[in-house]
Design a protein around this motif. Sequence first.
Motif, PDB file in Angstrom:
ATOM      1  N   PRO A 147      11.799   1.918   7.830  1.00  0.00           N
ATOM      2  CA  PRO A 147      11.434   1.766   6.414  1.00  0.00           C
ATOM      3  C   PRO A 147      10.653   0.478   6.194  1.00  0.00           C
ATOM      4  O   PRO A 147      10.456  -0.311   7.121  1.00  0.00           O
ATOM      5  CB  PRO A 147      12.783   1.744   5.725  1.00  0.00           C
ATOM      6  N   THR A 148      10.226   0.238   4.971  1.00  0.00           N
ATOM      7  CA  THR A 148       9.474  -0.973   4.644  1.00  0.00           C
ATOM      8  C   THR A 148      10.330  -2.011   3.936  1.00  0.00           C
ATOM      9  O   THR A 148       9.830  -3.049   3.540  1.00  0.00           O
ATOM     10  CB  THR A 148       8.258  -0.622   3.763  1.00  0.00           C
ATOM     11  N   SER A 149      11.634  -1.683   3.759  1.00  0.00           N
ATOM     12  CA  SER A 149      12.527  -2.648   3.123  1.00  0.00           C
ATOM     13  C   SER A 149      13.933  -2.472   3.669  1.00  0.00           C
ATOM     14  O   SER A 149      14.281  -1.424   4.234  1.00  0.00           O
ATOM     15  CB  SER A 149      12.517  -2.485   1.603  1.00  0.00           C
ATOM     16  N   GLY A 150      14.759  -3.503   3.517  1.00  0.00           N
ATOM     17  CA  GLY A 150      16.139  -3.472   3.977  1.00  0.00           C
ATOM     18  C   GLY A 150      16.909  -4.636   3.399  1.00  0.00           C
ATOM     19  O   GLY A 150      16.335  -5.550   2.780  1.00  0.00           O
ATOM     20  N   LEU A 151      18.221  -4.636   3.617  1.00  0.00           N
ATOM     21  CA  LEU A 151      19.080  -5.672   3.040  1.00  0.00           C
ATOM     22  C   LEU A 151      18.913  -7.011   3.745  1.00  0.00           C
ATOM     23  O   LEU A 151      18.597  -7.064   4.943  1.00  0.00           O
ATOM     24  CB  LEU A 151      20.538  -5.226   3.113  1.00  0.00           C
ATOM     25  N   TYR A 210      21.131  -8.845   4.660  1.00  0.00           N
ATOM     26  CA  TYR A 210      22.152  -9.008   5.698  1.00  0.00           C
ATOM     27  C   TYR A 210      21.657  -8.540   7.057  1.00  0.00           C
ATOM     28  O   TYR A 210      22.310  -8.779   8.082  1.00  0.00           O
ATOM     29  CB  TYR A 210      23.423  -8.230   5.313  1.00  0.00           C
ATOM     30  N   GLY A 211      20.483  -7.866   7.107  1.00  0.00           N
ATOM     31  CA  GLY A 211      19.982  -7.330   8.361  1.00  0.00           C
ATOM     32  C   GLY A 211      20.661  -6.039   8.738  1.00  0.00           C
ATOM     33  O   GLY A 211      21.413  -5.434   7.949  1.00  0.00           O
ATOM     34  N   GLY A 212      20.379  -5.576   9.976  1.00  0.00           N
ATOM     35  CA  GLY A 212      21.025  -4.378  10.474  1.00  0.00           C
ATOM     36  C   GLY A 212      20.243  -3.099  10.220  1.00  0.00           C
ATOM     37  O   GLY A 212      20.682  -2.014  10.635  1.00  0.00           O
ATOM     38  N   THR A 213      19.078  -3.183   9.570  1.00  0.00           N
ATOM     39  CA  THR A 213      18.266  -1.995   9.339  1.00  0.00           C
ATOM     40  C   THR A 213      17.458  -1.684  10.589  1.00  0.00           C
ATOM     41  O   THR A 213      16.799  -2.567  11.146  1.00  0.00           O
ATOM     42  CB  THR A 213      17.302  -2.202   8.152  1.00  0.00           C
ATOM     43  N   THR A 214      17.497  -0.454  11.054  1.00  0.00           N
ATOM     44  CA  THR A 214      16.706  -0.055  12.221  1.00  0.00           C
ATOM     45  C   THR A 214      15.271   0.232  11.802  1.00  0.00           C
ATOM     46  O   THR A 214      15.017   1.089  10.960  1.00  0.00           O
ATOM     47  CB  THR A 214      17.297   1.189  12.900  1.00  0.00           C
ATOM     48  N   LEU A 215      14.354  -0.522  12.396  1.00  0.00           N
ATOM     49  CA  LEU A 215      12.930  -0.363  12.098  1.00  0.00           C
ATOM     50  C   LEU A 215      12.334   0.582  13.136  1.00  0.00           C
ATOM     51  O   LEU A 215      12.406   0.316  14.345  1.00  0.00           O
ATOM     52  CB  LEU A 215      12.237  -1.730  12.158  1.00  0.00           C
ATOM     53  N   VAL A 216      11.755   1.675  12.690  1.00  0.00           N
ATOM     54  CA  VAL A 216      11.135   2.656  13.576  1.00  0.00           C
ATOM     55  C   VAL A 216       9.619   2.455  13.542  1.00  0.00           C
ATOM     56  O   VAL A 216       9.003   2.530  12.471  1.00  0.00           O
ATOM     57  CB  VAL A 216      11.498   4.094  13.165  1.00  0.00           C
ATOM     58  N   VAL A 217       9.034   2.193  14.704  1.00  0.00           N
ATOM     59  CA  VAL A 217       7.598   1.894  14.799  1.00  0.00           C
ATOM     60  C   VAL A 217       6.924   2.989  15.615  1.00  0.00           C
ATOM     61  O   VAL A 217       7.345   3.291  16.748  1.00  0.00           O
ATOM     62  CB  VAL A 217       7.361   0.519  15.468  1.00  0.00           C
ATOM     63  N   THR A 255      16.539  -5.235  12.104  1.00  0.00           N
ATOM     64  CA  THR A 255      16.175  -6.392  11.294  1.00  0.00           C
ATOM     65  C   THR A 255      17.234  -7.476  11.368  1.00  0.00           C
ATOM     66  O   THR A 255      18.424  -7.203  11.467  1.00  0.00           O
ATOM     67  CB  THR A 255      15.962  -5.989   9.821  1.00  0.00           C
ATOM     68  N   PRO A 256      16.805  -8.742  11.310  1.00  0.00           N
ATOM     69  CA  PRO A 256      17.760  -9.857  11.332  1.00  0.00           C
ATOM     70  C   PRO A 256      18.240 -10.180   9.916  1.00  0.00           C
ATOM     71  O   PRO A 256      17.724  -9.653   8.925  1.00  0.00           O
ATOM     72  CB  PRO A 256      16.912 -11.006  11.878  1.00  0.00           C
ATOM     73  N   GLU A 257      19.210 -11.051   9.820  1.00  0.00           N
ATOM     74  CA  GLU A 257      19.626 -11.563   8.515  1.00  0.00           C
ATOM     75  C   GLU A 257      18.602 -12.595   8.067  1.00  0.00           C
ATOM     76  O   GLU A 257      18.231 -13.508   8.822  1.00  0.00           O
ATOM     77  CB  GLU A 257      21.011 -12.197   8.613  1.00  0.00           C
ATOM     78  N   ILE A 258      18.110 -12.454   6.847  1.00  0.00           N
ATOM     79  CA  ILE A 258      17.012 -13.311   6.397  1.00  0.00           C
ATOM     80  C   ILE A 258      17.038 -13.397   4.876  1.00  0.00           C
ATOM     81  O   ILE A 258      17.601 -12.514   4.207  1.00  0.00           O
ATOM     82  CB  ILE A 258      15.661 -12.745   6.916  1.00  0.00           C
ATOM     83  N   ALA A 259      16.474 -14.432   4.299  1.00  0.00           N
ATOM     84  CA  ALA A 259      16.464 -14.610   2.842  1.00  0.00           C
ATOM     85  C   ALA A 259      15.615 -13.527   2.186  1.00  0.00           C
ATOM     86  O   ALA A 259      14.698 -12.956   2.788  1.00  0.00           O
ATOM     87  CB  ALA A 259      15.929 -15.986   2.492  1.00  0.00           C
ATOM     88  N   ALA A 260      15.920 -13.235   0.929  1.00  0.00           N
ATOM     89  CA  ALA A 260      15.204 -12.196   0.199  1.00  0.00           C
ATOM     90  C   ALA A 260      13.727 -12.552   0.047  1.00  0.00           C
ATOM     91  O   ALA A 260      13.357 -13.713  -0.106  1.00  0.00           O
ATOM     92  CB  ALA A 260      15.842 -11.999  -1.177  1.00  0.00           C
ATOM     93  N   GLY A 261      12.886 -11.522   0.121  1.00  0.00           N
ATOM     94  CA  GLY A 261      11.455 -11.721  -0.045  1.00  0.00           C
ATOM     95  C   GLY A 261      10.674 -10.848   0.908  1.00  0.00           C
ATOM     96  O   GLY A 261      11.230 -10.159   1.772  1.00  0.00           O
ATOM     97  N   ASN A 262       9.341 -10.875   0.741  1.00  0.00           N
ATOM     98  CA  ASN A 262       8.453 -10.140   1.640  1.00  0.00           C
ATOM     99  C   ASN A 262       8.119 -10.998   2.849  1.00  0.00           C
ATOM    100  O   ASN A 262       7.685 -12.157   2.700  1.00  0.00           O
ATOM    101  CB  ASN A 262       7.181  -9.731   0.913  1.00  0.00           C
TER     102      ASN A 262
END
Length: 399
Positions: free
Chosen positions: A288-292, A294-301, A335-342
Amino acid sequence: WCETALSFVTLSSPLIESLSHEHGIVNNELSAMVLGKNLAVGGSLSFCQLIDQDGVEAMKRSATPLDDGSGIACKITCPSATTLYHVIVSVENGVTPVSSSQHPFWCIPEPAIHYAYPKFIAVGESTPIVVYGNFHPGIIFECRFEGRIPSVTPARHMIDSSSLECISPAYSSPQSISLEIIGLVETVLLNVIDPVRVEATIPAVIFSGSDSIIIKGNNFIPGGMICSVQGKETVLEVINGTHAVCKSVAEAKPSSVALDIFFKDARQISDVTNITLYPTPLIETVSPTSGLVYGGTTLVVKGRNFRKLGRSFCAFGDIVVEANIHSSIHLSCVTPEIAAGNVPVKFSLDNGMTMIGNQSFSFVQPIVLHSVSPKTAVNGTDLFLTGKGFRRNVTIKCS
């Protein structure tokens, strides 16, 4: 009536056998000896003349007989034009002058050295050095190499009058030497150096879009080396005598290719190694193009030409996480844990030598639900939710 007896001196045709000089410098006076037969006759005057190829006289001066009777001495001044003239000798006694056959004589510019190539000679190798300047093909030149062991060799004229070829001796050790064309004031400084050697490239297998490749070897010299991949040349960035960086690989086509390194002023001092180039990976979709946050979203490329040539990773801004290559068209990462934003997202499959992709991933806070109204409802009833973390154009699933 009376009779008067007249006597005549019959002049034999002068014959030029040789000239002490076959050429002269434009606008410079030259003292030359003309040797031959019947060039000076007692009671007669001898003249030296220059005539051009159309037979037009360019110079005429009186000549002085040589004491031994073998010829005459002439003062010759070349006109400003640079061309082939002919010397003739005329003998005059007040009756009909008698002229000799023609002898070719070149009027040329002042010989001079402009520059020489190559400027470097490899230890142990006899090297042709081309010297550029003003060198008329009718003049014989010699080359003198002044080093620890001086050497004199004949110069060979190249195709035109602008260059000579001198063959250097083979030197046994590095040193500075001077090359002189005998008779000229200018000299050329040359350097004898150890041959350049390539031992390895780091890595030896890369993507064709890689920015650079490290070369390990010996005798690299800063400030004048070139690297070439598939004919694309660029300056070799020398780190020290054993390491350098070549940046001409980015435009090379995928294949097994030769990587050459050489000196700009001495291409004959070179070495070559082979590297393997694979097609540069291309990113087509990321989901996807967005996630929490907290991280943990699987990015499919999805894309093309995926191949592991070193550490593979996804870079979310400055944060790097490992990537898994599932096939040539599919890879993923979490995805890693990271601050909110693009956050910009890029990918590498060769330990960071080639960065691909230019995507953006949005890290968002989780939705916090405060209330639901109404508390009870039948199927089809609209529910009103209050809380925080809601975003426009984002679908929320209720269950």
